[in-house]
Each structure stands twice: as structure tokens, then as C-alpha cells.
Design a protein around this motif. Structure first.
Motif, PDB file in Angstrom:
ATOM      1  N   MET A   1       0.832  -1.196   0.000  1.00  0.00           N
ATOM      2  CA  MET A   1       0.000   0.000   0.000  1.00  0.00           C
ATOM      3  C   MET A   1       0.868   1.248   0.000  1.00  0.00           C
ATOM      4  O   MET A   1       0.695   2.140  -0.760  1.00  0.00           O
ATOM      5  CB  MET A   1      -0.915  -0.018   1.216  1.00  0.00           C
ATOM      6  CG  MET A   1      -2.075   0.962   1.131  1.00  0.00           C
ATOM      7  SD  MET A   1      -3.133   0.816   2.570  1.00  0.00           S
ATOM      8  CE  MET A   1      -3.630  -0.880   2.489  1.00  0.00           C
ATOM      9  N   GLY A   2       1.824   1.352   0.859  1.00  0.00           N
ATOM     10  CA  GLY A   2       2.807   2.411   0.776  1.00  0.00           C
ATOM     11  C   GLY A   2       2.352   3.754   1.311  1.00  0.00           C
ATOM     12  O   GLY A   2       1.369   4.317   0.864  1.00  0.00           O
ATOM     13  N   CYS A 537      -8.376   2.850 -12.995  1.00  0.00           N
ATOM     14  CA  CYS A 537      -7.420   1.747 -13.043  1.00  0.00           C
ATOM     15  C   CYS A 537      -7.018   1.445 -14.485  1.00  0.00           C
ATOM     16  O   CYS A 537      -5.859   1.138 -14.765  1.00  0.00           O
ATOM     17  CB  CYS A 537      -8.031   0.512 -12.384  1.00  0.00           C
ATOM     18  SG  CYS A 537      -6.889  -0.867 -12.158  1.00  0.00           S
ATOM     19  N   ASP A 538      -7.960   1.569 -15.401  1.00  0.00           N
ATOM     20  CA  ASP A 538      -7.676   1.283 -16.804  1.00  0.00           C
ATOM     21  C   ASP A 538      -6.784   2.345 -17.451  1.00  0.00           C
ATOM     22  O   ASP A 538      -5.944   2.022 -18.302  1.00  0.00           O
ATOM     23  CB  ASP A 538      -8.988   1.181 -17.598  1.00  0.00           C
ATOM     24  CG  ASP A 538      -9.744  -0.106 -17.300  1.00  0.00           C
ATOM     25  OD1 ASP A 538      -9.106  -1.084 -16.860  1.00  0.00           O
ATOM     26  OD2 ASP A 538     -10.979  -0.117 -17.490  1.00  0.00           O
ATOM     27  N   VAL A 539      -6.975   3.612 -17.073  1.00  0.00           N
ATOM     28  CA  VAL A 539      -6.264   4.684 -17.773  1.00  0.00           C
ATOM     29  C   VAL A 539      -4.918   5.035 -17.155  1.00  0.00           C
ATOM     30  O   VAL A 539      -4.059   5.614 -17.822  1.00  0.00           O
ATOM     31  CB  VAL A 539      -7.133   5.965 -17.848  1.00  0.00           C
ATOM     32  CG1 VAL A 539      -8.433   5.681 -18.563  1.00  0.00           C
ATOM     33  CG2 VAL A 539      -7.390   6.541 -16.460  1.00  0.00           C
ATOM     34  N   THR A 540      -4.697   4.690 -15.890  1.00  0.00           N
ATOM     35  CA  THR A 540      -3.428   5.058 -15.263  1.00  0.00           C
ATOM     36  C   THR A 540      -2.277   4.256 -15.863  1.00  0.00           C
ATOM     37  O   THR A 540      -2.447   3.098 -16.267  1.00  0.00           O
ATOM     38  CB  THR A 540      -3.468   4.847 -13.742  1.00  0.00           C
ATOM     39  OG1 THR A 540      -2.235   5.301 -13.167  1.00  0.00           O
ATOM     40  CG2 THR A 540      -3.644   3.372 -13.390  1.00  0.00           C
ATOM     41  N   THR A 541      -1.131   4.881 -15.934  1.00  0.00           N
ATOM     42  CA  THR A 541       0.068   4.194 -16.429  1.00  0.00           C
ATOM     43  C   THR A 541       0.968   3.731 -15.293  1.00  0.00           C
ATOM     44  O   THR A 541       2.027   3.168 -15.541  1.00  0.00           O
ATOM     45  CB  THR A 541       0.873   5.142 -17.346  1.00  0.00           C
ATOM     46  OG1 THR A 541       1.210   6.330 -16.612  1.00  0.00           O
ATOM     47  CG2 THR A 541       0.059   5.515 -18.577  1.00  0.00           C
ATOM     48  N   SER A 542       0.541   3.968 -14.061  1.00  0.00           N
ATOM     49  CA  SER A 542       1.342   3.612 -12.898  1.00  0.00           C
ATOM     50  C   SER A 542       0.850   2.309 -12.286  1.00  0.00           C
ATOM     51  O   SER A 542      -0.319   2.180 -11.913  1.00  0.00           O
ATOM     52  CB  SER A 542       1.270   4.735 -11.851  1.00  0.00           C
ATOM     53  OG  SER A 542       1.771   4.309 -10.602  1.00  0.00           O
ATOM     54  N   ASP A 543       1.741   1.320 -12.181  1.00  0.00           N
ATOM     55  CA  ASP A 543       1.367   0.063 -11.529  1.00  0.00           C
ATOM     56  C   ASP A 543       0.998   0.283 -10.069  1.00  0.00           C
ATOM     57  O   ASP A 543       0.098  -0.366  -9.537  1.00  0.00           O
ATOM     58  CB  ASP A 543       2.521  -0.940 -11.613  1.00  0.00           C
ATOM     59  CG  ASP A 543       2.578  -1.638 -12.966  1.00  0.00           C
ATOM     60  OD1 ASP A 543       1.671  -1.418 -13.786  1.00  0.00           O
ATOM     61  OD2 ASP A 543       3.540  -2.408 -13.195  1.00  0.00           O
ATOM     62  N   THR A 544       1.692   1.213  -9.420  1.00  0.00           N
ATOM     63  CA  THR A 544       1.399   1.497  -8.012  1.00  0.00           C
ATOM     64  C   THR A 544      -0.026   2.000  -7.843  1.00  0.00           C
ATOM     65  O   THR A 544      -0.763   1.556  -6.953  1.00  0.00           O
ATOM     66  CB  THR A 544       2.381   2.542  -7.458  1.00  0.00           C
ATOM     67  OG1 THR A 544       3.708   2.025  -7.543  1.00  0.00           O
ATOM     68  CG2 THR A 544       2.068   2.884  -6.016  1.00  0.00           C
ATOM     69  N   PRO A 590       0.148  -5.581 -10.511  1.00  0.00           N
ATOM     70  CA  PRO A 590      -1.320  -5.559 -10.501  1.00  0.00           C
ATOM     71  C   PRO A 590      -1.929  -6.944 -10.707  1.00  0.00           C
ATOM     72  O   PRO A 590      -2.964  -7.264 -10.112  1.00  0.00           O
ATOM     73  CB  PRO A 590      -1.662  -4.620 -11.673  1.00  0.00           C
ATOM     74  CG  PRO A 590      -0.475  -3.736 -11.800  1.00  0.00           C
ATOM     75  CD  PRO A 590       0.694  -4.624 -11.485  1.00  0.00           C
ATOM     76  N   MET A 591      -1.312  -7.773 -11.538  1.00  0.00           N
ATOM     77  CA  MET A 591      -1.800  -9.146 -11.725  1.00  0.00           C
ATOM     78  C   MET A 591      -1.764  -9.906 -10.406  1.00  0.00           C
ATOM     79  O   MET A 591      -2.726 -10.597 -10.035  1.00  0.00           O
ATOM     80  CB  MET A 591      -0.938  -9.862 -12.768  1.00  0.00           C
ATOM     81  CG  MET A 591      -1.338 -11.303 -13.019  1.00  0.00           C
ATOM     82  SD  MET A 591      -0.030 -12.281 -13.802  1.00  0.00           S
ATOM     83  CE  MET A 591       1.135 -12.478 -12.423  1.00  0.00           C
ATOM     84  N   ILE A 592      -0.662  -9.784  -9.685  1.00  0.00           N
ATOM     85  CA  ILE A 592      -0.541 -10.460  -8.388  1.00  0.00           C
ATOM     86  C   ILE A 592      -1.604  -9.938  -7.427  1.00  0.00           C
ATOM     87  O   ILE A 592      -2.241 -10.709  -6.688  1.00  0.00           O
ATOM     88  CB  ILE A 592       0.872 -10.248  -7.813  1.00  0.00           C
ATOM     89  CG1 ILE A 592       1.909 -10.963  -8.692  1.00  0.00           C
ATOM     90  CG2 ILE A 592       0.957 -10.748  -6.376  1.00  0.00           C
ATOM     91  CD1 ILE A 592       3.351 -10.668  -8.309  1.00  0.00           C
TER      92      ILE A 592
END
Length: 669
Positions: A1-2, A537-544, A590-592
Motif C-alpha cells: 500500500m505504501g 485503473c484502466d487509464v493510469t500508467t502507474s502500476d502502483t 497488478p496481476m498479483i
């Protein structure tokens, strides 16, 4: 989460700087004037060189098009050359112009200054300024008022340039570390009662930045008992300065905040400093909380709009002047009030930046000062006798704010929830520039910082559960609703000039995930917010950020009675997993996260929404993803930073996924 840490990359080099994207482009002054100013920079006549520096300084201020044009003509190099001019007045004006470039141009120009060796002449200025100021302080009558004013402004400009450069790069920071700047800056704080507030505030801000994760500066301040004592004196002695004339009250308050921030940066403090055992609880938070609870952003936004309307409706001397003539230094009553409002907003932003760091290091939810001993200071006079009615003082936000039924919620979370609500001036309109860029820049920064604080608070709560808070499900629902409503009000259109809207969302979904983890199963999902989370979630380019979205969706999916939205979320999570013949459409992490979320959601087959798992044949879909999941995890490069940990996490989730599929098949449904 960070957690959101206080990072240099997350803060502007100067809180007065307005991003280019928030500014009207305009045409600037006439090109002929720009050319003339650049040519006269090299004039043999000192008066013309001085005029050129003054003209350049005026041309570049908050005018990105002019600034870029002059940059292309090497205005930075020309001004740096003037720092070694034989005439002192030319040097002083060149410093002022460079200071304006630092503020309005940002990191790129600061980097250009460092690359063009600004440090060579700049490193000689602190000693010169110290010598002159020492004479003035020893004998105030040694120079006329105008001469003192010049040296004070020169000091302010030099300190501001050093402050901006220190955030530019590690190379610039290392160069600044070599010029023994800490004693110079501390001398301004030690003599604060004898000096104007502007250079003192700049010295404190520069020191605050220099002590952020910069060991040489940290050790120098920490090891000097006089420095630490001076900073504590500022915190204790400036309390009464919060009252009085509006024009002068904010700088002392800001100075207190900066002193707290500097001491936090150099903590742990040495035992000889007599610092309290719990420095954050007993010193820092009682200073920060009143500042973050002291204003209504909506009221300030409305007041700014009123001032702008008044300025537009009244004929101004500036508007009646001839084209391209110099502007008057006179500021109207409305302009002065706009500056006071911006100063107050920047003070709130600073308090939130420091509070973000406090929340990032707290191990649990016990965030506020002891109610019996520190209630008055922490709450800034708020009446805590009837906590259940505390929110009714704000009718406009009552419906979206949680009841103040714990000291935690009422003292810390409640003010932050008010500070994340967007106002009409919080972001530039999609169709053009903001009506008042400085206010827009400050308001949007406050929203981001407040969300960073909330993100850290709820992460602390979710990793160190507090049963009392978790049991208060009604507050959980209202906290979620407040944050979610704020994000929906901000919108998801992130075109050019709308970067702050994106920042708000990226931090906000992290806060939602933390809230969801605390009150998992109690939050009733709404169709609109579920769709927005999936869309973002679909449009962001950040995995975080994508992981944060998936985490928030996972929490919403676990409301037992929301069967339809559970199906919507679970099918979305399944679409992220690999299949027998195609890889995951998203990154590895994100897959995990999606696989882990599905296991968590359907870990109890007795919940009402488990009907979706059975009727949808999810066990077969999960089984089909295992081989692709295994291949993806095995492809993680353990030599890359974080690769080994990610590989271990992936292997763990793969094993859990296989065990979960076997378990559900054994159940026979």
C-alpha cells in the motif's frame, strides 16, 4: 500500500511558485523590449546594465512565454556573468532577477543555473552579507534605512536562490553543503527580532529544505545545542504573534511551522536538548493541528472570486497606462488581500507537508496529544465536551463529514476531510486558465497534501488495527463517502494543465484502500464509484496506482449484501489475470494483486455474494490462469531493484491460488 513520504520530488522548490500549466500564456511584453534588455546587459554603462537586470526581472515574472524566449537567448548565463560585475547595484539587481527565474522557472532553470556555474560567484555572497549585517546589528544607525533595505532584500534573494538550487539535484546540494551555509542561515533565526521577517522566513525555509535527508546539514544542526535551543525558542515564543494585524501575523506562524519541520528533520534530538520524550505528540502536532483547522477553503475561494470581480469592475491605473510602459509598484487593497490569502494557504500547505511526515512514521492510530493535558492546544480552543455534535459547526459539509465521536477522528481526520473538498478555484477550468493562478496552485496543493496525510493515517490504522476505530462502522462509511465524494467532484479529465486533478486521484485511491481495509465488509459500494475506480485503473500508467485501485475495489467487493456489485468487481479482477493462451493485460504487480484480491473476497463460501463464484464458474477461470501466472512470476528479474521481493510475493500468491482452487473444487460447488 505504501505511505506517502515527504519527498523533494513531491514539493515545489518554492511555495510561491505557480506551475506554468496554471498560468495564462499571454504574449508578454513586446519583443523589441526583450531584445533591448538583453543587449544592454553587456553595456559598458553600469546604469544601463542595472536597468537591463531590472527589466529582465520584470519581464520574466509569471510570464512563461517571455521567460522561455529569454532563456533561448541565454538570459541565465548573462545574469550569472553580472554576479561578478564591478558595480554592486548591478550585482544586487542580477541576484533579484535570478531569484525570480528560480521561482517562476522551476527545476529546469535551476539546473541550468548550476550547470552554468552560478555557485562560483554565489558562494562568496553569504560572507559578504554576514559582514554587512553584523555592522548594522551592532550599530543600527550605521546606515540609512534605504541601505538597510537593500541589504535585507539582497540577503532574501541570495537565500531563496540557494534554497531553490538545493532541491535541484544532488550535485547542487553537495556544492551547497561545501559552503558552510548552516551558520549563515541560523544567524538569521537567532537575530529574528532585529531583522525583517522576509529574510528570516527564507532562511528558515532554506534550512528546512537543507535538512531533508541531507546528512551533513542534519548532523551540523543536531550537534549544535545553540541551534536546537533557538528552534525550540521560536516554537515557544512566537505563539502570541498569531494574533494582530492580518498583514504581519502569518509569517511568525509559518516560522513556527518551519522550526517544527527542521527539528523533525534532524530528529532524534540529542538528550542535551531537553526535548520532550514524544516530540511529535507534545510539540509538533499541537502546532500543526490549529493551523490545519483554522480556515474554510470554500470561504477563501469565495473571497478571492469577490476580490477579482471587484478588481475587474474598477478602472485601474495600470489598465489606463500606455502600452509597454513600466508598471507601478503600488498594490491595491484587493491585491494586498489576495497576497495575504495566498500566504495563509501556503502556510496550511506547509503544515500539511510536515504532518504527512508525522503520519508516515507513526506506528499506530494514537496520533493526537493526550486529551487531558494538551486538549486546548491541540484543538485550538475547540470544545470537546460534546464530540457527537462537533461537526454541526460546518453546515455546508455536515452531510459528508464523519461524526467526531473519537478524539482521533475529531482532532486529526475531521479537519483533513474538510481540506480535501474541492472549491470552484481549486483547479484550472478545462477550457482555459484559472482566474487567479496563485490561489488555484495553493488550493490544489492543499488537497494533495491533505490526502497524503489521510493515506498515511489509514495505512497506519490498517497495519496496526485499532479495535475501537474499526468497530465504529458508521464513521467508516462516512469517511469513505467523504473521500470518494471529493474524488468524484475533482473528476477524471486529466488533460494538459490538469495535472493536479490526477495527483489528487493517485493519492486519493490510496486513502480509499486504507479506509477500506479498516472497515472491510461494512462499506456499501455504489455503482458510480465502482465504475470510476475501474475506469481510473484502466487509464493510469502507474502500476502502483493500479494496485491501489484494485485494493480499494477488493474492499468494496466484500460487502455481504452487495451481490450485483460484487459480481461487477470480481469479473473485472478476473479480466486482469492471464489465461491459458494470453498474458495478463496489466503489469506483474497488478496481476498479483488481482489474484490475491479474488482469493480474499471468496475465502468464505458462506457469504451471500459467494453465489457469484459458483454460478460464474470462477474456479475454472482461476484454474486456467495458474500456468500463465506461474510463467509471469518466473519471468521476474531478481537482479532488478525489488525484483527478489516481488518474485517471492508472486510465488506465495501462486501457491495460495493453487491451494484455493483445490479447496473450492473439493467443496464440490
Amino acid at each position: 500500500m505504501g505511505k506517502s513520504q515527504k519527498k523533494k520530488s513531491m514539493r515545489r522548490h518554492n511555495p510561491m511558485r505557480v506551475p506554468d500549466s496554471h498560468l495564462p500564456k499571454g504574449l508578454g511584453a513586446a519583443s523589441a523590449s526583450k531584445q533591448q534588455a538583453m543587449q544592454k546587459m553587456e553595456s559598458p554603462d553600469a546604469l544601463e546594465r542595472k536597468w537591463a537586470c531590472v527589466a529582465v526581472s520584470s519581464l520574466i515574472q509569471n510570464d512563461p512565454s517571455t521567460r522561455r524566449l529569454l532563456q533561448a537567448k541565454n538570459v541565465v548565463g548573462a545574469l550569472i556573468t553580472r554576479l561578478s560585475d564591478s558595480e554592486e547595484e548591478v550585482v544586487i539587481e542580477a541576484v533579484g532577477a535570478l531569484r525570480n527565474l528560480c521561482i517562476d522557472g522551476g527545476y529546469d532553470i535551476c539546473g541550468e543555473m548550476y550547470n552554468k556555474n552560478i555557485m562560483a560567484p554565489l558562494r562568496t555572497f553569504p560572507a559578504k552579507i554576514s559582514n554587512v549585517l553584523s555592522l548594522y546589528l551592532e550599530n543600527p544607525k550605521a546606515a540609512p534605512q534605504n541601505a538597510r533595505k537593500v541589504i535585507y532584500e539582497w540577503a532574501d534573494n541570495v537565500i531563496t536562490i540557494l534554497w531553490c538550487l538545493s532541491e535541484t539535484s544532488n550535485k547542487a546540494l553537495n556544492a551547497i553543503n561545501q559552503i558552510s551555509l548552516i551558520p549563515f542561515l541560523m544567524s538569521f533565526l537567532a537575530s529574528r527580532d532585529k531583522l525583517p521577517s522576509a529574510p528570516v522566513a527564507s532562511a528558515a525555509q532554506c534550512l528546512y529544505v537543507l535538512t531533508e535527508d541531507n546528512r551533513p546539514a542534519v548532523e551540523e544542526v543536531r550537534s549544535n545545542a545553540a541551534y536546537v535551543s533557538c528552534l525550540f525558542d521560536i516554537i515557544r515564543s512566537e505563539t502570541k504573534a498569531r494574533e494582530g494585524d492580518q498583514a504581519s501575523e502569518q509569517r511568525p506562524a509559518t516560522l513556527r511551522l518551519l522550526a517544527c519541520g527542521i527539528l523533525r528533520n534532524v530528529s532524534p534530538l540529542p538528550p542535551s536538548s531537553s526535548a520532550p520524550a514524544d516530540f511529535d505528540r507534545e510539540t509538533v502536532i499541537p502546532v500543526l493541528l490549529p493551523e490545519t483547522s483554522s480556515i474554510s477553503l470554500l470561504e477563501y475561494s469565495s473571497r478571492v472570486s469577490q476580490l477579482l470581480e471587484k478588481m475587474d469592475s474598477e478602472p485601474q491605473i495600470e489598465k489606463l497606462s500606455l502600452k509597454n510602459t513600466p508598471k507601478s509598484d503600488h498594490k491595491s487593497t484587493e491585491e494586498l488581500e489576495l497576497e495575504r490569502i495566498e500566504t495563509k494557504l501556503r502556510s496550511i500547505q506547509l503544515a500539511l507537508e510536515i504532518l504527512t511526515g508525522v503520519c508516515a512514521t507513526l506506528p499506530d492510530a494514537d496520533l493526537v496529544p493526550d486529551e487531558e493535558n494538551d486538549e486546548d492546544e491541540a484543538m485550538d480552543g475547540a470544545d470537546d465536551a460534546d464530540e457527537n455534535t462537533a461537526m454541526h459547526d460546518e453546515p455546508a459539509t455536515e452531510a459528508r463529514s464523519p461524526p467526531a465521536n473519537t478524539s482521533f477522528l475529531s482532532s486529526l481526520v475531521e479537519p483533513l476531510l474538510l481540506l480535501i473538498q474541492p472549491t470552484p478555484l481549486s483547479f484550472p477550468p478545462h477550457s482555459g486558465a484559472s482566474p487567479h493562478p496563485p490561489t488555484t496552485s495553493a488550493l490544489s496543493a492543499i488537497h494533495v497534501c491533505a490526502l497524503e496525510c489521510l493515506n498515511n493515517i489509514f495505512l497506519s490504522l490498517s497495519t496496526s488495527p485499532n479495535p475501537t476505530v474499526a468497530a465504529d462502522t458508521e464513521s467508516g462509511r462516512k469517511v469513505w463517502s467523504t473521500v470518494s465524494s471529493a474524488l468524484q467532484s475533482v473528476g477524471t479529465h486529466f488533460g494538459p494543465g490538469q495535472e493536479r486533478r490526477k495527483d489528487v486521484w493517485e493519492i486519493g485511491v490510496g486513502a480509499l484502500w486504507g479506509i477500506g481495509n479498516i472497515w472491510k465488509g461494512s462499506l456499501v459500494p455504489q455503482e458510480g464509484e465502482v465504475q470510476l475506480l475501474m475506469q481510473f485503473c484502466d487509464v493510469t500508467t502507474s502500476d502502483t496506482v493500479r494496485i491501489r485501485c484494485l485494493g480499494a475495489l477488493e474492499c468494496l467487493a466484500q460487502h455481504p449484501q452487495s451481490i450485483d456489485l460484487n459480481r461487477t468487481i470480481s469479473q473485472y479482477l478476473l479480466s486482469i489475470l492471464p489465461s491459458e493462451h494470453s498474458p495478463s493485460p496489466v503489469g506483474v504487480e497488478p496481476m498479483i494483486q488481482a489474484a490475491s484480491a479474488l482469493i480474499d473476497i471468496y475465502s468464505d463460501e458462506n457469504l451471500p455474494y459467494d453465489v457469484n463464484f459458483r454460478q460464474g464458474g470462477y474456479v475454472d477461470r482461476l484454474a486456467q490462469s495458474i500456468e500463465g501466472f506461474r510463467r509471469t512470476v518466473r519471468g521476474i528479474d531478481k537482479r532488478k531493484e525489488g525484483g527478489r521481493e516481488l518474485r517471492l510475493r508472486g510465488e506465495e500468491v501462486r501457491e495460495n491460488l493453487q491451494a484455493f482452487v483445490d479447496y473450492r473444487r473439493d467443496l464440490g460447488f
